[in-house]
Scaffold this motif. Sequence first.
Motif, mmCIF file in Angstrom:
data_model
loop_
_atom_site.group_PDB
_atom_site.id
_atom_site.type_symbol
_atom_site.label_atom_id
_atom_site.label_comp_id
_atom_site.label_asym_id
_atom_site.label_seq_id
_atom_site.Cartn_x
_atom_site.Cartn_y
_atom_site.Cartn_z
ATOM 1 N N ASN A 191 -31.491 -3.741 -11.645
ATOM 2 C CA ASN A 191 -31.618 -2.723 -10.606
ATOM 3 C C ASN A 191 -30.770 -3.161 -9.416
ATOM 4 O O ASN A 191 -31.040 -4.186 -8.804
ATOM 5 N N LEU A 192 -29.754 -2.391 -9.079
ATOM 6 C CA LEU A 192 -28.859 -2.740 -7.974
ATOM 7 C C LEU A 192 -29.322 -2.147 -6.649
ATOM 8 O O LEU A 192 -28.542 -2.029 -5.712
ATOM 9 N N GLU A 193 -30.583 -1.771 -6.544
ATOM 10 C CA GLU A 193 -31.222 -1.291 -5.320
ATOM 11 C C GLU A 193 -30.390 -0.236 -4.602
ATOM 12 O O GLU A 193 -29.589 -0.538 -3.728
ATOM 13 N N GLY A 194 -30.599 1.009 -4.972
ATOM 14 C CA GLY A 194 -29.921 2.114 -4.327
ATOM 15 C C GLY A 194 -28.592 2.480 -4.966
ATOM 16 O O GLY A 194 -28.061 3.555 -4.739
ATOM 17 N N GLU A 195 -28.027 1.595 -5.762
ATOM 18 C CA GLU A 195 -26.753 1.868 -6.427
ATOM 19 C C GLU A 195 -26.944 2.212 -7.898
ATOM 20 O O GLU A 195 -25.977 2.472 -8.595
ATOM 21 N N ASP A 239 -36.614 -10.310 -9.299
ATOM 22 C CA ASP A 239 -37.584 -9.330 -9.795
ATOM 23 C C ASP A 239 -36.907 -8.053 -10.279
ATOM 24 O O ASP A 239 -37.545 -7.225 -10.926
ATOM 25 N N ASN A 240 -35.630 -7.852 -9.970
ATOM 26 C CA ASN A 240 -34.903 -6.657 -10.377
ATOM 27 C C ASN A 240 -34.222 -6.809 -11.736
ATOM 28 O O ASN A 240 -33.448 -5.953 -12.135
ATOM 29 N N GLU A 297 -22.969 -10.356 -9.846
ATOM 30 C CA GLU A 297 -23.882 -9.582 -9.010
ATOM 31 C C GLU A 297 -24.985 -10.509 -8.532
ATOM 32 O O GLU A 297 -25.490 -11.321 -9.312
ATOM 33 N N TYR A 339 -28.590 1.339 -11.901
ATOM 34 C CA TYR A 339 -28.874 0.251 -12.827
ATOM 35 C C TYR A 339 -27.635 -0.063 -13.650
ATOM 36 O O TYR A 339 -26.814 0.809 -13.901
ATOM 37 N N VAL A 369 -28.760 -10.334 -7.040
ATOM 38 C CA VAL A 369 -29.882 -9.419 -6.871
ATOM 39 C C VAL A 369 -31.170 -10.227 -6.774
ATOM 40 O O VAL A 369 -31.204 -11.403 -7.123
ATOM 41 N N ASP A 370 -32.226 -9.578 -6.333
ATOM 42 C CA ASP A 370 -33.547 -10.195 -6.347
ATOM 43 C C ASP A 370 -33.922 -10.424 -7.805
ATOM 44 O O ASP A 370 -33.722 -9.550 -8.650
#
Length: 65
Positions: free
Chosen positions: A34-38, A20-21, A15, A40, A17-18
């Motif tokens: 945190n997969l942003e909208g998908e 910060d996530n 994966e 965790y 990701v940013d």
Amino acid sequence: MATIAYEAPDGTAEESVDADNITDSGKVQGIRVNLEGEGYIHLPYARIYWIRTSEDEGKVDYSSA
């Protein structure tokens, strides 16, 4: 950005990701991503192969302020 390689039920998964996530997980001894909208994912330390970040994102300040 950070790229995480881990053991998934159907083999190795990655994966991006940013950075910060990515945080320590309170549910497992591992990390929470945190997969942003998908949603965790919670990854135990034993299932993580590696996490790669840029040099700036990988730095941690351990000083006691």
